[in-house]
Scaffold this motif. Structure first.
Motif, PDB file in Angstrom:
ATOM      1  N   UNK A 145       0.939  -1.130  -0.137  1.00 39.06           N
ATOM      2  CA  UNK A 145       0.016   0.031  -0.110  1.00 39.06           C
ATOM      3  C   UNK A 145       0.875   1.281  -0.088  1.00 39.06           C
ATOM      4  N   UNK A 146       2.142   1.164  -0.087  1.00 38.59           N
ATOM      5  CA  UNK A 146       3.129   2.319  -0.089  1.00 38.59           C
ATOM      6  C   UNK A 146       3.108   3.177  -1.768  1.00 38.59           C
ATOM      7  N   UNK A 147       2.798   4.188  -1.479  1.00 36.08           N
ATOM      8  CA  UNK A 147       2.780   5.037  -2.731  1.00 36.08           C
ATOM      9  C   UNK A 147       4.138   5.754  -2.558  1.00 36.08           C
ATOM     10  N   UNK A 148       5.290   5.407  -3.174  1.00 36.89           N
ATOM     11  CA  UNK A 148       6.517   5.659  -3.238  1.00 36.89           C
ATOM     12  C   UNK A 148       6.842   6.948  -4.170  1.00 36.89           C
ATOM     13  N   UNK A 149       7.522   7.938  -3.988  1.00 36.33           N
ATOM     14  CA  UNK A 149       7.949   8.935  -5.171  1.00 36.33           C
ATOM     15  C   UNK A 149       8.262   8.034  -6.382  1.00 36.33           C
ATOM     16  N   UNK A 150       7.959   8.794  -7.526  1.00 37.18           N
ATOM     17  CA  UNK A 150       8.182   7.830  -8.710  1.00 37.18           C
ATOM     18  C   UNK A 150       9.595   7.498  -9.198  1.00 37.18           C
ATOM     19  N   UNK A 151      10.464   8.582  -8.908  1.00 39.77           N
ATOM     20  CA  UNK A 151      11.886   8.203  -9.318  1.00 39.77           C
ATOM     21  C   UNK A 151      12.502   7.213  -8.484  1.00 39.77           C
ATOM     22  N   UNK A 152      12.363   7.349  -7.200  1.00 37.01           N
ATOM     23  CA  UNK A 152      12.915   6.427  -6.425  1.00 37.01           C
ATOM     24  C   UNK A 152      12.358   5.077  -6.499  1.00 37.01           C
ATOM     25  N   UNK A 153      10.956   4.845  -6.633  1.00 35.72           N
ATOM     26  CA  UNK A 153      10.548   3.633  -6.660  1.00 35.72           C
ATOM     27  C   UNK A 153      10.748   2.930  -8.143  1.00 35.72           C
ATOM     28  N   UNK A 154      10.843   3.757  -8.857  1.00 35.65           N
ATOM     29  CA  UNK A 154      11.234   3.392 -10.529  1.00 35.65           C
ATOM     30  C   UNK A 154      12.464   2.494 -10.379  1.00 35.65           C
ATOM     31  N   UNK A 155      13.553   3.423  -9.859  1.00 34.83           N
ATOM     32  CA  UNK A 155      14.927   2.966  -9.901  1.00 34.83           C
ATOM     33  C   UNK A 155      14.940   1.304  -9.213  1.00 34.83           C
ATOM     34  N   UNK A 156      14.347   1.351  -7.884  1.00 32.00           N
ATOM     35  CA  UNK A 156      14.278   0.158  -7.283  1.00 32.00           C
ATOM     36  C   UNK A 156      13.539  -1.100  -7.788  1.00 32.00           C
ATOM     37  N   UNK A 157      12.307  -0.855  -8.864  1.00 25.94           N
ATOM     38  CA  UNK A 157      11.986  -2.226  -9.376  1.00 25.94           C
ATOM     39  C   UNK A 157      12.868  -2.241 -10.696  1.00 25.94           C
ATOM     40  N   UNK A 158      13.118  -1.400 -11.403  1.00 29.00           N
ATOM     41  CA  UNK A 158      13.809  -1.416 -12.387  1.00 29.00           C
ATOM     42  C   UNK A 158      15.275  -2.383 -12.221  1.00 29.00           C
ATOM     43  N   UNK A 159      15.993  -1.783 -10.936  1.00 30.66           N
ATOM     44  CA  UNK A 159      17.126  -2.391 -10.616  1.00 30.66           C
ATOM     45  C   UNK A 159      16.835  -3.796 -10.209  1.00 30.66           C
ATOM     46  N   UNK A 160      15.893  -4.302  -9.431  1.00 28.98           N
ATOM     47  CA  UNK A 160      15.318  -5.517  -9.120  1.00 28.98           C
ATOM     48  C   UNK A 160      14.944  -6.442 -10.187  1.00 28.98           C
ATOM     49  N   UNK A 161      14.600  -5.892 -11.320  1.00 34.07           N
ATOM     50  CA  UNK A 161      14.161  -6.567 -12.630  1.00 34.07           C
ATOM     51  C   UNK A 161      15.292  -6.998 -13.488  1.00 34.07           C
ATOM     52  N   UNK A 162      16.424  -6.229 -13.393  1.00 32.96           N
ATOM     53  CA  UNK A 162      17.471  -6.095 -14.323  1.00 32.96           C
ATOM     54  C   UNK A 162      18.892  -6.946 -13.775  1.00 32.96           C
TER      55      UNK A 162
END
Length: 489
Positions: A145-162
């Motif tokens: 349910x966390x709504x994280x700031x886009x730039x931070x959340x995007x980097x975390x998710x992309x990093x974990x996927x790559x």
């Protein structure tokens, strides 16, 4: 002859474990513990030294189940990642998923060497736990349910996927080096580049082909579209693997390209893969929990906890700081990304490789990695909600509507239906619908107001906090956005 009752008992036990995992997942979120840790603990409780007493030590089966599960989780992650997010965070994510993985592995290896591990074993341990885990990051950020700031959340998710491919390649190479079958040299760097290149090409090709196929094919039933996308995910992973490429990178890129295209029965396909990813995560962690022997974990718990603490407090934050320096991130963003580098199934699955290869000390490596994963799930993982608010990284994104209107079609349609959140500063806020200058072919379909559904009429006034669903033609998208703001994802 196989007894039907034996199959019945297997289904009963499996059903109970799955049901308990799902029912207790909500409680896991309330107490701030990542949900994957719950699945892992339930597997341990059902294992040989737990209350279930199930004797299970099939590493080969667990390894294969884990690989398939990770492929489905990564494909789902790609499906739900927008290209705009990729453009916003791809460069820092690539640096973290390559140089960051290598740097984290080397720094942790230094600590392991200080604890008495030979250099070869220390480097192997560092490589195994060097990457963040897509299943852990996706479930924690999207399921909490966390709504994280886009730039931070995007980097975390992309990093974990790559970042899985680098960790996999390093683990395999270092394992073969311990067996004397491969020497570490500059060929390793070349092999990394080749596998990433093949995986990237296969992923892009599979995604483009999949998008083309989904637009062209006309299936007789909506339920067949998720079966087709599942087949595309398996093809993307399998083709890359058999051509000596990275299957993890390939399946993530394929999901990313397909998810950003238009295809029939889209809501049903996304729901199916969301369910498949959750089922994969539950089963994967249950199997990994069954493999763990608590009495063995006790013997190496101090070493595992110390290394996990070093990873969370020193290795990961230090490398993230160095990797993000060129990108001018704020200090609290760097601190957050360094802290929320969650480990999960990937390190445990990679830790099976030296066991399956019969490396001396391979089982000790597996047990230490297991302890590190559990510890980092409790310390960084258990504080994600608190530190998100503490560092003021909660996004001001409007809350999701409590009711969702979807239009499901078996053929591509020319119009779009999107939801818009009415802010107090919106141009249409406080305005009757009859006074809103909608394009001729556009119309308001439904308003979600709190827990009520409101039928849009000309006299209906749009209030702050409303979620309004608008039908419009693609050519009117810019005008609709000017009136209502950015559509809700």
């Amino acid at each position: 002859m196989i007894e039907p009752s034996a199959t019945g008992w297997i289904l009963v036990i499996g059903g109970i474990l799955l049901a308990v995992s799902v029912l207790f997942s909500r409680a896991s979120g309330r107490i701030g513990i990542p949900v994957f840790l719950l699945f892992l603990v339930l597997g341990m409780l059902a294992g040989s030294e737990g209350i279930g007493g199930i004797e299970f030590d099939d590493y080969h089966l667990s390894f294969r189940i884990g690989i398939i599960a990770l492929a489905l989780i990564l494909f789902d992650g790609g499906l739900n990642t927008s290209m705009s997010s990729v453009r916003a965070g791809i460069y820092p994510a690539v640096v973290l998923s390559t140089l960051g993985v290598i740097g984290t592995g080397v720094v942790l290896a230094m600590a392991a060497y200080w604890f008495g591990f030979p250099w070869e074993m220390a480097l192997l341990l560092g490589a195994i736990v060097s990457s963040t885990d897509a299943a852990a990051v996706f479930s924690t950020l999207r399921g909490s349910g966390l709504s994280l700031k886009r730039r931070t959340g995007t980097v975390l998710e992309l990093e974990s996927g790559l970042n899985d491919p680098i960790a996999v390649i390093l683990t395999v190479a270092l394992t073969y080096n311990l067996l004397g079958q491969e020497d570490l040299s500059w060929w390793l760097a070349l092999d990394v580049l080749i596998q990433l290149a093949i995986g990237g090409v296969m992923g892009v090709a599979s995604g483009i082909f999949g998008s083309w196929l989904l637009r062209r094919v006309r299936l007789p039933a909506g339920g067949l579209y998720p079966v087709l996308t599942l087949a595309l995910a398996f093809l993307a992973f399998g083709l890359a693997t058999i051509t000596s490429g990275s299957g993890f990178l390939s399946v993530y890129l394929a999901g990313l390209i397909i998810g950003n295209g238009r295809f029939p029965y889209r809501p049903g396909v996304l729901r199916f893969h969301d369910a498949a990813a959750w089922l994969s995560q539950v089963m994967m962690f249950l199997f990994l929990g069954l493999l763990a022997v608590p009495s063995n974990l006790v013997d190496i718990s101090v070493t595992g906890i110390c290394l996990g603490l070093f990873l969370a407090l020193v290795a990961r934050p230090l490398i993230v700081l160095l990797c993000l320096l060129p990108f001018r991130y704020k200090w609290r963003e760097v601190l957050y990304i360094g802290w929320v580098g969650l480990r999960g199934a990937v390190p445990i699955i990679l830790a099976m490789f030296p066991v399956l290869a019969q490396v001396e000390g391979g089982r000790e490596i597996f047990d230490i990695v297991f302890v590190i994963v559990v510890f980092t799930a409790l310390i960084p993982g258990g504080t994600v909600g608190w530190i998100t608010h503490r560092l003021q990284l909660v996004s001001d994104t409007p809350p999701a509507p409590p009711a969702v209107l979807e239009v499901t079609s078996l053929v591509p349609m020319s119009g779009e239906v999107s939801s818009f959140f009415i802010n107090p500063v919106s141009a249409v806020c406080g305005v009757p619908l009859r006074s809103v200058p909608l394009p001729a072919e556009a119309s308001a379909l439904l308003i979600v107001r709190g827990e009520s559904l409101v039928v849009p009429r000309g006299s209906t006034v749009l209030e702050p906090g409303d979620h309004v669903y608008i039908f419009y033609r693609p050519e009117d998208k810019v005008r609709i956005n000017l009136l209502f703001g950015t559509r809700e994802e």
